[in-house]
Motif scaffolding. Structure first.
Motif, short mmCIF file in Angstrom:
data_model
loop_
_atom_site.label_atom_id
_atom_site.label_comp_id
_atom_site.label_asym_id
_atom_site.label_seq_id
_atom_site.Cartn_x
_atom_site.Cartn_y
_atom_site.Cartn_z
N GLY A 121 0.73 -1.12 -0.03
CA GLY A 121 0.08 0.15 0.02
C GLY A 121 0.82 1.38 0.15
O GLY A 121 0.72 2.45 -0.53
N GLN A 122 1.91 1.22 0.74
CA GLN A 122 3.03 2.12 0.70
C GLN A 122 3.12 2.93 -0.51
O GLN A 122 3.24 4.22 -0.56
CB GLN A 122 4.18 1.48 1.31
N GLY A 123 3.56 1.94 -1.69
CA GLY A 123 3.69 2.28 -2.89
C GLY A 123 2.82 3.26 -3.69
O GLY A 123 2.99 4.40 -4.22
N LYS A 124 1.35 3.04 -3.21
CA LYS A 124 0.39 3.94 -3.73
C LYS A 124 0.47 5.43 -3.36
O LYS A 124 0.29 6.27 -3.89
CB LYS A 124 -1.08 3.29 -3.20
N TYR A 125 0.89 5.44 -1.97
CA TYR A 125 0.99 6.64 -1.39
C TYR A 125 2.15 7.52 -1.94
O TYR A 125 2.19 8.72 -2.26
CB TYR A 125 1.22 6.83 0.31
N ILE A 126 3.47 6.88 -2.48
CA ILE A 126 4.20 7.64 -2.86
C ILE A 126 3.95 7.73 -4.35
O ILE A 126 4.14 9.07 -4.85
CB ILE A 126 5.53 6.42 -3.12
N GLY A 127 3.05 7.07 -5.21
CA GLY A 127 2.64 7.31 -6.49
C GLY A 127 1.61 8.78 -6.15
O GLY A 127 1.85 9.77 -6.93
N SER A 128 0.78 8.76 -5.06
CA SER A 128 -0.09 10.09 -4.87
C SER A 128 0.85 11.23 -4.58
O SER A 128 0.42 12.34 -5.25
CB SER A 128 -1.01 9.72 -3.62
N ALA A 129 1.93 11.15 -3.77
CA ALA A 129 2.93 12.29 -3.60
C ALA A 129 3.40 12.58 -5.08
O ALA A 129 3.29 14.00 -4.95
CB ALA A 129 3.74 11.77 -2.56
N ILE A 130 3.95 11.97 -5.71
CA ILE A 130 4.49 12.29 -6.77
C ILE A 130 3.67 12.87 -7.95
O ILE A 130 3.82 14.01 -8.31
CB ILE A 130 5.57 11.15 -7.37
N TYR A 131 2.49 12.38 -7.99
CA TYR A 131 1.31 12.73 -8.80
C TYR A 131 0.79 14.14 -8.35
O TYR A 131 0.87 15.14 -9.21
CB TYR A 131 0.44 12.06 -8.85
N ILE A 148 14.45 27.87 -9.79
CA ILE A 148 13.92 27.14 -8.64
C ILE A 148 13.05 26.05 -9.06
O ILE A 148 13.12 24.85 -8.89
CB ILE A 148 13.44 27.79 -7.56
N THR A 149 12.01 26.34 -10.08
CA THR A 149 11.18 25.38 -10.57
C THR A 149 11.75 24.44 -11.49
O THR A 149 11.20 23.33 -11.25
CB THR A 149 10.10 26.19 -11.39
N GLY A 150 12.75 24.88 -12.36
CA GLY A 150 13.43 23.72 -12.77
C GLY A 150 14.20 22.69 -12.05
O GLY A 150 13.95 21.61 -12.39
N ILE A 151 14.68 23.15 -10.95
CA ILE A 151 15.40 22.26 -10.02
C ILE A 151 14.23 21.22 -9.65
O ILE A 151 14.46 20.03 -9.40
CB ILE A 151 16.28 22.82 -8.89
N THR A 152 13.16 21.86 -9.10
CA THR A 152 12.09 21.23 -8.62
C THR A 152 11.26 20.06 -9.42
O THR A 152 11.30 18.86 -9.03
CB THR A 152 11.00 22.03 -7.94
N LEU A 153 11.00 20.67 -10.70
CA LEU A 153 10.65 19.84 -11.87
C LEU A 153 11.47 18.48 -11.83
O LEU A 153 10.91 17.65 -11.87
CB LEU A 153 10.40 20.59 -13.17
N PHE A 154 12.75 18.72 -12.20
CA PHE A 154 14.00 17.67 -12.30
C PHE A 154 13.78 16.72 -11.20
O PHE A 154 13.67 15.40 -11.23
CB PHE A 154 15.20 18.15 -12.60
N THR A 155 13.73 17.19 -9.83
CA THR A 155 13.72 16.35 -8.77
C THR A 155 12.41 15.44 -8.74
O THR A 155 12.50 14.41 -8.39
CB THR A 155 13.94 17.20 -7.52
N VAL A 156 11.43 16.07 -9.01
CA VAL A 156 9.96 15.22 -8.80
C VAL A 156 10.04 14.40 -10.00
O VAL A 156 9.70 13.05 -9.65
CB VAL A 156 8.84 16.37 -8.93
N GLY A 157 10.39 14.67 -11.06
CA GLY A 157 10.41 13.88 -12.18
C GLY A 157 11.37 12.53 -11.74
O GLY A 157 11.14 11.26 -12.42
N ALA A 158 12.82 12.92 -11.33
CA ALA A 158 13.65 11.82 -11.04
C ALA A 158 12.92 10.83 -9.86
O ALA A 158 13.28 9.63 -9.97
CB ALA A 158 15.03 12.50 -10.52
N ALA A 159 12.34 11.52 -8.96
CA ALA A 159 11.66 10.57 -7.83
C ALA A 159 10.84 9.81 -8.43
O ALA A 159 10.48 8.85 -7.68
CB ALA A 159 11.09 11.68 -6.89
N ARG A 160 10.13 9.77 -9.70
CA ARG A 160 9.28 8.86 -10.23
C ARG A 160 9.87 7.61 -10.43
O ARG A 160 9.29 6.33 -10.68
CB ARG A 160 8.63 9.37 -11.72
N VAL A 161 11.27 7.48 -10.20
CA VAL A 161 12.03 6.20 -10.25
C VAL A 161 11.43 5.24 -9.50
O VAL A 161 11.24 4.05 -9.75
CB VAL A 161 13.48 6.42 -10.20
N PHE A 162 10.99 5.58 -8.28
CA PHE A 162 10.29 4.89 -7.32
C PHE A 162 9.11 4.19 -7.58
O PHE A 162 8.89 2.92 -7.05
CB PHE A 162 10.16 5.54 -5.82
#
Lengths: 247, 247
Positions: A18-28, A195-209
């Motif tokens: 179930g944990q994985g679902k929340y990570i998905g919600s967070a990234i989405y 700042i937004t560019g860095i955040t976008l890249f970070t969130v996009g990269a976090a989708r690896v999870f």
């Protein structure tokens, strides 16, 4: 598990918990939050409106959209649960009242998948020997419903809202802090873009999870999508600037 | 199908066809479009900014967010397809190289579902007699992946974008037409609220095609979610109005 490419094990773990679902919600939620607020910031900058307008509309949009997204997530999650439950009850009713028809459906499903003769009959007998297995096989194969009891629509909505607001605040950061940070004050929009560019890249990269794709590809993809969206908003703001002047 | 509550047959039809997916994309896109633009309109109205600002930022946001949503949909649809394909290949590799381990996994899956003895062995033999069935059973039961080959990520993205932009334009309609329609000009925000309310209800009611819920409940739900979102945006615009005055 049989031995296989060990880098892939991660996917299964996320999928199974179930944990994985929340990570998905967070990234989405985070992705949507940044892109939405960034579009507001870019539209305002393109139209040459004041930093105050960026802040007011950025925050208004952040809370308004964050709420609607979280409430929408919660309601659709709950509706899906309810729909699955009702389909489950319907299948149970059918199995109890028309067992032969339902047994024939199982037979057809697996016949279409290539089984025949005694093998097919053995499988049909096995599945229909257990009511719960029978119902869930019907639901998956006939309706494409795969029940996941693990995750909570409410928790998922809260996670979505928080990540939407926190990540969506990033494009506004330079405007909020500009009176305290001289380098931001010099060019607020440029600072916001970085700042937004860095955040976008970070969130996009976090989708690896969640997806198991390569982190830098996820990061780049998100950067490009956010960039296209903000460029379009900037352009429209710029082109319509005349209206504001006239107003 | 065995005889059952005929009102429910509709659900299955939608679920089974690719067409249903596009209707889902259209409704999802439309909902998001209206709520996002309505939040901008409400935020601007709350802050007492001009109608020109509503138009500029409403349109900038509409195109920016619509693009990001459609591109995001397309990319995630394609990534999901790719992920499913890679999992399918991995299962095939496992079945060919470690058949005993994979057969044991099938046994454990159905043992956990309550089968045992000869019935269990017959079912395991039937499923593992057909490679494609074996692979897809592993994917569904182990990974929760249910492959849908019917719908196209590109078509779905185009449908999302168009419905996002068309529905999302509704909250701006009163502002665009106010020079031609006197009743809109009298109070643009009130006119926008009414047009948006009708659109929200209509799109919410249209969800009956996808979810099978009652149309008026879907309509009311959407009206409430959009209302909460816009009220929050209006309130924040109103509270931060001072900043704009100071700027």
């Amino acid at each position: 598990m049989a031995a296989h490419d060990p880098t892939k094990i991660g996917n299964e773990v996320w999928h199974k918990t179930g944990q994985g679902k929340y990570i998905g919600s967070a990234i989405y939620g985070a992705s949507d939050g940044i892109i939405t607020t960034f579009a507001v910031v870019a539209g305002v900058a393109g139209a040459g409106l004041s930093a105050a307008v960026v802040l007011i509309l950025g925050l208004a949009n952040l809370i308004g959209d964050g709420l609607s997204m979280a409430i929408g997530d919660f309601l659709s999650g709950r509706a899906e649960r309810k729909y699955q439950k009702s389909e489950e009850e319907r299948e149970l009713w059918e199995i109890e009242n028309h067992p032969e028809g339902e047994r024939e459906e199982i037979r057809q499903i697996y016949k279409n998948k290539g089984l025949e003769g005694e093998t097919l009959e053995n499988l049909v007998a096995a599945i229909t020997s257990n009511k719960s297995l029978w119902i869930h096989t019907m639901m998956t194969e006939e309706l494409g419903i795969y029940i996941d009891e693990d995750s909570s629509p409410l928790k998922s909505a809260v996670v979505t809202f928080i990540s939407f607001v926190v990540a969506g605040f990033m494009p506004l950061l330079a405007y909020v802090l500009s009176s305290h940070v001289p380098i931001f004050a010099a060019n607020q929009f440029l600072a916001a873009v970085m700042i937004t560019g860095i955040t976008l890249f970070t969130v996009g990269a976090a989708r690896v999870f969640v997806t198991g794709e390569k982190w830098y590809l996820g990061g780049l993809e998100m950067l490009v999508v956010g960039g296209i969206s903000a460029s379009a908003a900037y352009l429209i703001g710029f082109l319509l600037k005349g209206i504001a002047g006239a107003a």
